[in-house]
Design an enzyme around this catalytic site. Sequence first.
Site, PDB file in Angstrom:
ATOM      1  CG  HIS A  55      -1.952   0.810   1.138  1.00  0.00           C
ATOM      2  ND1 HIS A  55      -3.067   0.621   1.815  1.00  0.00           N
ATOM      3  CD2 HIS A  55      -1.673   1.735   0.934  1.00  0.00           C
ATOM      4  CE1 HIS A  55      -4.347   2.299   1.902  1.00  0.00           C
ATOM      5  NE2 HIS A  55      -3.475   2.511   0.901  1.00  0.00           N
ATOM      6  CG  HIS A  57      -1.050   6.525  -1.857  1.00  0.00           C
ATOM      7  ND1 HIS A  57      -2.590   6.270  -2.649  1.00  0.00           N
ATOM      8  CD2 HIS A  57      -1.503   5.736  -0.900  1.00  0.00           C
ATOM      9  CE1 HIS A  57      -3.201   5.698  -2.024  1.00  0.00           C
ATOM     10  NE2 HIS A  57      -2.753   5.324  -0.570  1.00  0.00           N
ATOM     11  CG  PHE A  58       5.607   5.325  -4.877  1.00  0.00           C
ATOM     12  CD1 PHE A  58       5.463   5.903  -3.782  1.00  0.00           C
ATOM     13  CD2 PHE A  58       6.489   3.982  -5.744  1.00  0.00           C
ATOM     14  CE1 PHE A  58       6.388   4.892  -2.433  1.00  0.00           C
ATOM     15  CE2 PHE A  58       7.238   3.883  -4.741  1.00  0.00           C
ATOM     16  CZ  PHE A  58       7.278   4.467  -3.299  1.00  0.00           C
ATOM     17  NE  ARG A  59       1.031  10.972  -3.017  1.00  0.00           N
ATOM     18  CZ  ARG A  59      -0.716  10.777  -2.118  1.00  0.00           C
ATOM     19  NH1 ARG A  59      -1.569  10.373  -2.777  1.00  0.00           N
ATOM     20  NH2 ARG A  59      -0.857  11.563  -1.167  1.00  0.00           N
ATOM     21  CG  ASN A  89      -5.495   7.852  -4.380  1.00  0.00           C
ATOM     22  OD1 ASN A  89      -3.935   6.908  -4.712  1.00  0.00           O
ATOM     23  ND2 ASN A  89      -5.591   8.551  -2.765  1.00  0.00           N
ATOM     24  CD  GLU A 139      -6.413   3.708  -0.851  1.00  0.00           C
ATOM     25  OE1 GLU A 139      -7.435   3.709   0.180  1.00  0.00           O
ATOM     26  OE2 GLU A 139      -5.093   3.874  -0.411  1.00  0.00           O
ATOM     27  CG  HIS A 173     -10.005   4.073   2.345  1.00  0.00           C
ATOM     28  ND1 HIS A 173      -9.256   4.767   2.490  1.00  0.00           N
ATOM     29  CD2 HIS A 173     -10.308   3.995   2.984  1.00  0.00           C
ATOM     30  CE1 HIS A 173      -9.450   5.659   3.068  1.00  0.00           C
ATOM     31  NE2 HIS A 173     -10.423   5.474   3.358  1.00  0.00           N
ATOM     32  CG  ASP A 327      -2.658   5.041   3.285  1.00  0.00           C
ATOM     33  OD1 ASP A 327      -2.553   4.959   2.221  1.00  0.00           O
ATOM     34  OD2 ASP A 327      -3.596   5.504   3.722  1.00  0.00           O
ATOM     35  CG  HIS A 331      -0.133  14.873   1.057  1.00  0.00           C
ATOM     36  ND1 HIS A 331      -1.047  14.965  -0.352  1.00  0.00           N
ATOM     37  CD2 HIS A 331      -0.796  13.682   1.564  1.00  0.00           C
ATOM     38  CE1 HIS A 331      -1.838  14.079  -0.140  1.00  0.00           C
ATOM     39  NE2 HIS A 331      -2.135  13.744   0.737  1.00  0.00           N
TER      40      HIS A 331
HETATM   41  N1  LIG Z   1      -4.964   7.527   3.714  1.00  0.00           N
HETATM   42  C1  LIG Z   1      -4.581   9.381   3.566  1.00  0.00           C
HETATM   43  O1  LIG Z   1      -4.606   9.814   4.285  1.00  0.00           O
HETATM   44  N2  LIG Z   1      -4.634   9.160   2.256  1.00  0.00           N
HETATM   45  C2  LIG Z   1      -3.944   8.784   0.934  1.00  0.00           C
HETATM   46  C3  LIG Z   1      -5.552   8.349   0.248  1.00  0.00           C
HETATM   47  C4  LIG Z   1      -5.759   6.745   1.441  1.00  0.00           C
HETATM   48  O2  LIG Z   1      -5.504   5.962   1.399  1.00  0.00           O
HETATM   49  O3  LIG Z   1      -7.020   7.032   1.544  1.00  0.00           O
HETATM   50  C5  LIG Z   1      -3.536   9.535   0.017  1.00  0.00           C
HETATM   51  O4  LIG Z   1      -3.481   8.873  -0.717  1.00  0.00           O
HETATM   52  O5  LIG Z   1      -3.183  10.383   0.236  1.00  0.00           O
HETATM   53 ZN   LIG Z   2      -7.244   4.660   1.701  1.00  0.00          ZN
HETATM   54 ZN   LIG Z   3      -3.671   4.422   0.596  1.00  0.00          ZN
END
Ligand SMILES: NC(=O)N[C@@H](CC(=O)O)C(=O)O
Ligand SMILES: [Zn+2]
Ligand SMILES: [Zn+2]
Length: 465
Positions: A55, A57-59, A89, A139, A173, A327, A331
């Site tokens: 899990h 998020h490498f953006r 996402n 997710e 999620h 996760d 940011h």
């Molecule tokens: N967990 C978070 O608060 N943020 C995640 C998205 C997610 O996993 O819900 C994100 O992509 O910023």
């Molecule tokens: Zn999530």
């Molecule tokens: Zn996530």
Amino acid sequence: MLITGATLADGRVRDARIGDDGRIAAVSEGLGADAGERVIEAGGRHLLPGAIDVHVHFREPGGSHKETWASGSRSAAAGGVTTVVDQPNTSPPTVDGAAFDEKADLAADSLVDYGINGGVTPDWDPESLFDRPLFALGEVFLADSTGDMGIDADLFADALDEAAARDAPVTVHAEDATLFDESALDGDLGGGGTAATADAWSAYRTAAAEVAAVERAIATAADRDAQVHVAHTSTPAAVDAVVEAREDESTAADGDGDEVDADGDGADAAARRVTCEVTPHHLYLSRERARSLGTFGRMNPPLRSESRREALFARLAEGAVDVVATDHAPHTVAEKREGLVDAPSGVPGVETLYPLLLESARKGELSLKRVRDVVAANPAEIFGLDRKGRVAEGYDADLVLVNTADPREVEAAALHSACAWTPFEGLRGIFPEVTLVRGEVVYERDPATGAASFGDPVGRNVREP
Ligand SMILES: NC(=O)N[C@@H](CC(=O)O)C(=O)O
Ligand SMILES: [Zn+2]
Ligand SMILES: [Zn+2]
């Protein structure tokens, strides 16, 4: 390459030979070096399987000011994570074949192996998405989080049908927005940096909202015989719901109820149809502990009370938690400083996953075998990575060498994520000295000087043959 005299998670001291094919050729005693072979003397250090963080998020595409495949995978390598699974996402969201292809091109920058998940929105295209080497569905957002990809119950049921038809796991999620407490966001919350703001987010996205959504997700998946993995369970009650569902299922499947072996490091397939994941931030931070974080402590699902945190940690120690994944949701500092309502949700964590857990093992709060299982063996088994997650002959040489007696303070300045901050500042962690991906050194740190170096981006999609 030959690694000599390393201690394995179970305490045995062994040599390990890595073949030219990037697999572990032998794990044994008394292996002698061949002429010209690189030898790493690992006496006094532990040799562990690289972590599989299912899990992150490498953006990229769309958010490269927060993280890139290059920066995120360096952070992973420096933390001993040798496989990452990226979530959908991004911008555009990974909901069809073209978006998958765009992300796959960018992922070629990765130092570590990777999987790419596919997401679900009203205009997703399951045909083209499943036509690609997809890691899993997910997710799948049952409530809005970063990216506003929350979907309704009917679409969720459709998504489970599509996944079940192809035997693909679904990461969920699980929060139910109808059970959020809007009143918690009323009144004067005093801007972004105060204790009140961090706590308000926790009061708003209630524990009940998570538990209800987890129960609904499990029931919907069971009706369709879909495999469901519940992401970032933050409450002990949500973990219990998963454990109960699994016990029901495996009793139905074989009736003898002894599917998990004494050690907890093997379970039959029926027991893995419903699984849960817990994040380091829900294990090491709480509402009480994170007051000074302000909006830097805002994530979904949010931090819970200290008593719930303790109960969650206890479930990890006793084996109820299947996976610890991060996760990793970077940011920028500027974004996180916006007020409570505007600051984005999410915290980074891929580099501190193994270090924090290894420090808990050093302190005796968890066994080293448990750590190995929740970061490597279990995710490999749940998601069907047959060649990953174990230090054994024939497995990919995704390996980490660590000195488990050498804790250091977590410092944002020493980490490698582009976001340049961590919610774990000041906690202690045990950081890897060497990380190998399929036998290639992707990260090396001199324990004396602290000097770190990275290898080439050798990462591959784990779903490609
Ligand atoms: N967990 C978070 O608060 N943020 C995640 C998205 C997610 O996993 O819900 C994100 O992509 O910023
Ligand atoms: Zn999530
Ligand atoms: Zn996530």
